[in-house]
Design an enzyme around this catalytic site. Structure first.
Site, PDB file in Angstrom:
ATOM      1  N   ASP A 283      -1.895  -4.358  -1.563  1.00  0.00           N
ATOM      2  CA  ASP A 283      -1.632  -5.059  -1.072  1.00  0.00           C
ATOM      3  C   ASP A 283      -0.712  -6.314  -0.812  1.00  0.00           C
ATOM      4  O   ASP A 283      -0.133  -6.826  -2.773  1.00  0.00           O
ATOM      5  CB  ASP A 283      -2.749  -6.388  -0.824  1.00  0.00           C
ATOM      6  CG  ASP A 283      -4.317  -5.813   0.163  1.00  0.00           C
ATOM      7  OD1 ASP A 283      -3.191  -3.766   0.560  1.00  0.00           O
ATOM      8  OD2 ASP A 283      -5.040  -6.216   0.149  1.00  0.00           O
ATOM      9  N   ASP A 441      -9.311  -3.997  10.183  1.00  0.00           N
ATOM     10  CA  ASP A 441     -10.145  -4.664  10.139  1.00  0.00           C
ATOM     11  C   ASP A 441     -11.277  -4.951  10.364  1.00  0.00           C
ATOM     12  O   ASP A 441     -11.455  -5.728  10.611  1.00  0.00           O
ATOM     13  CB  ASP A 441      -9.306  -5.938   9.699  1.00  0.00           C
ATOM     14  CG  ASP A 441      -8.043  -5.286   9.481  1.00  0.00           C
ATOM     15  OD1 ASP A 441      -7.624  -4.662   8.126  1.00  0.00           O
ATOM     16  OD2 ASP A 441      -6.984  -5.604   9.344  1.00  0.00           O
TER      17      ASP A 441
HETATM   18  O1  1PR Z   1      -2.282  -7.041  11.371  1.00  0.00           O
HETATM   19  O2  1PR Z   1      -0.156  -5.112  11.615  1.00  0.00           O
HETATM   20  O3  1PR Z   1       0.244  -8.293  10.666  1.00  0.00           O
HETATM   21  O4  1PR Z   1      -1.578  -5.646   9.416  1.00  0.00           O
HETATM   22  C1  1PR Z   1      -1.434  -6.614   8.869  1.00  0.00           C
HETATM   23  C2  1PR Z   1      -2.041  -5.686   7.411  1.00  0.00           C
HETATM   24  O5  1PR Z   1      -2.217  -5.891   6.333  1.00  0.00           O
HETATM   25  C3  1PR Z   1      -3.472  -4.727   8.091  1.00  0.00           C
HETATM   26  O6  1PR Z   1      -3.649  -3.293   7.484  1.00  0.00           O
HETATM   27  C4  1PR Z   1      -4.714  -5.595   6.868  1.00  0.00           C
HETATM   28  O7  1PR Z   1      -5.326  -5.102   6.161  1.00  0.00           O
HETATM   29  C5  1PR Z   1      -3.879  -6.396   5.969  1.00  0.00           C
HETATM   30  N1  1PR Z   1      -4.450  -7.512   5.295  1.00  0.00           N
HETATM   31  C6  1PR Z   1      -4.457  -8.320   5.566  1.00  0.00           C
HETATM   32  N2  1PR Z   1      -4.811  -9.364   5.134  1.00  0.00           N
HETATM   33  C7  1PR Z   1      -5.393  -8.813   4.009  1.00  0.00           C
HETATM   34  C8  1PR Z   1      -6.179  -9.147   2.864  1.00  0.00           C
HETATM   35  O8  1PR Z   1      -6.637  -8.967   2.290  1.00  0.00           O
HETATM   36  N3  1PR Z   1      -6.814 -11.234   3.839  1.00  0.00           N
HETATM   37  N4  1PR Z   1      -5.438  -6.314   2.636  1.00  0.00           N
HETATM   38  C9  1PR Z   1      -5.060  -8.006   4.371  1.00  0.00           C
HETATM   39  C10 1PR Z   1      -5.796  -5.508   3.622  1.00  0.00           C
HETATM   40  C11 1PR Z   1      -7.755  -4.053   2.594  1.00  0.00           C
HETATM   41  C12 1PR Z   1      -6.635  -2.807   2.209  1.00  0.00           C
HETATM   42  C13 1PR Z   1      -7.032  -2.614   0.732  1.00  0.00           C
HETATM   43  C14 1PR Z   1      -8.712  -1.992   0.556  1.00  0.00           C
HETATM   44  C15 1PR Z   1      -9.197  -1.935  -0.391  1.00  0.00           C
HETATM   45  N5  1PR Z   1      -6.198  -5.107   1.978  1.00  0.00           N
HETATM   46  O9  1PR Z   1      -6.183  -2.305   2.399  1.00  0.00           O
HETATM   47  O10 1PR Z   1      -6.892  -2.630   0.527  1.00  0.00           O
HETATM   48  O11 1PR Z   1     -10.037  -3.066   0.900  1.00  0.00           O
HETATM   49  O12 1PR Z   1      -9.115  -2.257  -1.502  1.00  0.00           O
HETATM   50  P1  1PR Z   1     -10.017  -2.649  -2.440  1.00  0.00           P
HETATM   51  O13 1PR Z   1     -10.260  -0.883  -2.999  1.00  0.00           O
HETATM   52  O14 1PR Z   1      -9.923  -2.889  -4.239  1.00  0.00           O
HETATM   53  O15 1PR Z   1     -12.101  -2.485  -2.453  1.00  0.00           O
HETATM   54  P2  1PR Z   1      -0.972  -6.387  10.931  1.00  0.00           P
END
Ligand code: 1PR
Length: 619
Positions: A283, A441
């Site tokens: 991320d 999400d």
């Molecule tokens: O909406 O097209 O701009 O895409 C935004 C992207 O960014 C989406 O794929 C969304 O999942 C991601 N995103 C947005 N905000 C966050 C955040 O964390 N605040 N991250 C975010 C999503 C989730 C996973 C993470 C897993 C594994 N992160 O990708 O890496 O949950 O984590 P873990 O193994 O530590 O539990 P758009």
């Protein structure tokens, strides 16, 4: 060799070459592209005796339909220079030619025909000059393809390219790592043994009596299909050597050096089943000083709980991606998590990150965040397709769409009409659905009764805080900030219809918790769709990977924190670099037969055997 007629048009054989030096089977070609009947521009082509470029120069046929950056990077990584084909003569003058076909079959044939390159390609190949076709670059050699067709191909190899059959439970596209069955002396595959290579495709050519002399290896995914062909100096592979880690680089190097192969007897071995993938996710966002950093949230909250409340900084994106590749990740994903509010093309560092990463990381790279239409401060409008194209040009193999896919699915479910205008539809039309991931999400919402909710709910293993036995999974947008009136189940089915090739299934409740994947959710979605589902969020122990593969039909598992925190130093590669005797292989919908303990053992931290022995794959 007899050339099979095929349904859409009849094939009349005409003599093309008279050279006795040619393989007899190359003396006759169907009278379509390479013959006289469908003359392109009637030039008389001949291959130069003294081909241009020194030994270190590779000619690359990039007809501009997609991302061939990875192939370029791999060629350069191996110490060769690239000469791009500008005109048909460049093909004829090549010392060795690589043709990494990308995009759709019909579009590629159109370009080749219009530019007079189809005829030049046929001439070059018939002259037994060193040639390597990759993926679509293999399919185009056949007589025709069913992809949006039938569409005529170059007609050099008998057979029709058809779509995988998903009705028997096999997910299409076929994405992932397989070992091959070597059928004959392949030359460039001589050392491959049981090692896995990376495939991503929905169409394939099948072995037949008419093309059996060409086949050097096959693979199995529901059907037996052609994984590679070879005749003399002419090679083509359905898989992606440039994305197959060290094994793929070794195959490319053998082709480029073309000195050492041809003596080794093929090793008797069956093709493997598709392996489950393990994906390392980064991320990424700008911190408060404006530096692009890898961060990681707890339930999507990426700020430290300190006075300064700064963005959690876990390292530099390029460095970490390179590290995870070396550790054995099957794929690497970047999610630009603030892309929903910043314009990604304004975010040049992110594009730089992709460019630098793809120079040294030879497994698939996915990038997501901010893929949507956008108008910048100067009033210039960018389509989501332009945004995605920039990502592909910068080194991405797949793009992942989050918020915009939710809006598109809502619209589709409301109207029942596919407008063809959503980012998802446009990008998958141009780049193929295997290049488009939809990132979901969802947040878990407990309910007492199934009748309380209009969306698909599941009976949960662990009841909710008030004893609720059911839950539905509400989709969110903007990084989990806004809940939407659509469930993960409804979204997944809608985006599959709209052209998604894969689903990245996060879970806000589990994210960063390290307590395991949400099995209820992943089972719900992976049973509902026939495209691959990547389980994400919650991995905290090696057993969590075996659990999700055993309990659900997920094709891959993605994790972030467990790798960043170095709790599992070696990425648990099931398919590629870390393939452990193919022991993690699973086919289609069947479950992993491996006992937990064995898998967990294989997934163990820092297990040195996770890598194949370096030799003969060292550089
Ligand atoms: O909406 O097209 O701009 O895409 C935004 C992207 O960014 C989406 O794929 C969304 O999942 C991601 N995103 C947005 N905000 C966050 C955040 O964390 N605040 N991250 C975010 C999503 C989730 C996973 C993470 C897993 C594994 N992160 O990708 O890496 O949950 O984590 P873990 O193994 O530590 O539990 P758009």
């Amino acid at each position: 060799m007899e050339v099979m007629p095929f349904s859409s048009f009849s094939v009349t054989k005409v003599p093309i070459f008279r050279s006795s030096a040619l393989s007899p089977s190359l003396n006759y070609l169907p009278q379509d592209v390479c013959g006289q009947k469908f003359k392109l521009k009637s030039r008389k082509f001949s291959v130069c005796a003294a081909a241009s470029g020194g030994d270190s120069v590779v000619t690359l046929l990039d007809y501009g339909a997609g991302n061939v950056r990875s192939v370029r990077n791999a060629i350069r990584y191996l110490g060769f220079d690239i000469k791009d084909v500008q005109c048909p003569e460049d093909i004829l003058n090549a010392n060795r030619l690589i043709f990494p076909g990308v995009g759709a079959f019909a579009a590629a044939m159109n370009v080749l025909n219009q530019k007079g390159m189809a005829e030049a390609l046929c001439t070059y190949i018939q002259s037994d000059r060193p040639f390597l076709g990759i993926c679509l670059g293999l399919q185009l050699l056949f007589e025709s393809s069913e992809e949006n067709g039938p569409v005529k191909g170059l007609g050099l190899v008998p057979g029709v390219v058809g779509r995988f059959d998903s009705s028997n439970g096999f997910r299409v596209p076929h994405i992932g790592w397989n070992a091959l069955k070597i059928e004959s002396n392949s030359g460039i595959l001589d050392d491959i043994g049981g090692r896995h290579v990376y495939f991503v495709h929905s169409y394939r050519a099948m072995p037949s009596n008419d093309n059996k002399d060409w086949i050097s290896s096959t693979c199995n995914y529901g059907d037996n299909f052609i994984a590679s062909i070879r005749r003399g100096n002419v090679h083509a592979v359905q898989f992606h050597p440039e994305k197959s880690g060290v094994v793929g680089l070794s195959i490319l190097r053998r082709f480029l050096q073309a000195k050492h192969y041809g003596v080794q007897r093929p090793i008797e071995r069956e093709a493997s089943k598709l392996a489950k993938r393990v994906i390392a996710c980064l991320d990424v966002r700008a911190n408060d000083r404006g530096d692009l950093v890898v961060t990681k949230g707890d339930q999507y909250d990426v700020r430290e709980h300190t006075k300064q409340n700064e963005v959690r900084n876990l390292g530099k994106p390029v460095e970490l991606a390179g590290q995870y590749y070396k550790d054995g990740a099957d794929e690497v994903s970047f999610l630009n998590i603030t892309g929903f509010r910043d314009f990604p093309l304004g975010d040049l560092p992110m594009l730089q990150v992709l460019r630098y990463t793809s120079e040294n990381v030879f497994v698939p790279l996915t990038v997501g965040g901010g893929i949507r239409d956008f108008t910048d401060g100067n009033g210039r409008h960018y389509t989501s397709l332009e945004v995605a194209s920039e990502y592909f040009r910068s080194g991405a193999d797949k793009v992942s769409i989050g918020s915009d896919a939710v809006y598109a699915a809502e619209e589709y479910l409301r109207t029942g009409v596919k407008t063809g205008k959503s980012s998802l539809e446009q990008i998958s039309r141009v780049y193929g659905n295997q290049a488009v991931v939809v990132s979901i999400d969802p947040r878990k919402v407990y309910v007492k009764n199934l009748d309380d909710i209009e969306f698909k709910a599941v009976r949960v293993k662990v009841p909710g805080p008030n004893g609720e036995e059911y839950a539905w999974y509400q989709c969110t947008v903007n990084g989990g900030r806004e809940g939407r009136p659509i469930g993960a189940y409804e979204l997944a089915k809608a985006v599959e219809e709209l052209g998604a090739g894969e689903i990245l299934l996060n879970c806000i409740d589990c994210d960063g918790q390290g307590k395991g994947f949400d099995i209820d959710l992943i089972k719900l979605i992976s049973d509902a769709v026939s495209i691959p589902v990547i389980a994400s969020s919650g991995a905290g122990a090696v057993e969590h990977f075996s659990e999700v593969f055993r309990e659900t039909n997920a094709s891959a598992a993605l994790a972030a924190g467990i790798f960043h925190r170095k709790e599992v130093r070696r990425v648990i590669s099931t398919g590629t670099q870390g393939s452990i005797n193919g022991s993690h292989e699973v086919q289609g919908c069947t479950h992993l037969s491996l006992p937990d303990a064995a898998l967990a053992g294989a997934l163990f931290i820092g297990l040195p055997l996770l890598r194949e022995p370096c030799s003969p794959y060292e550089y």
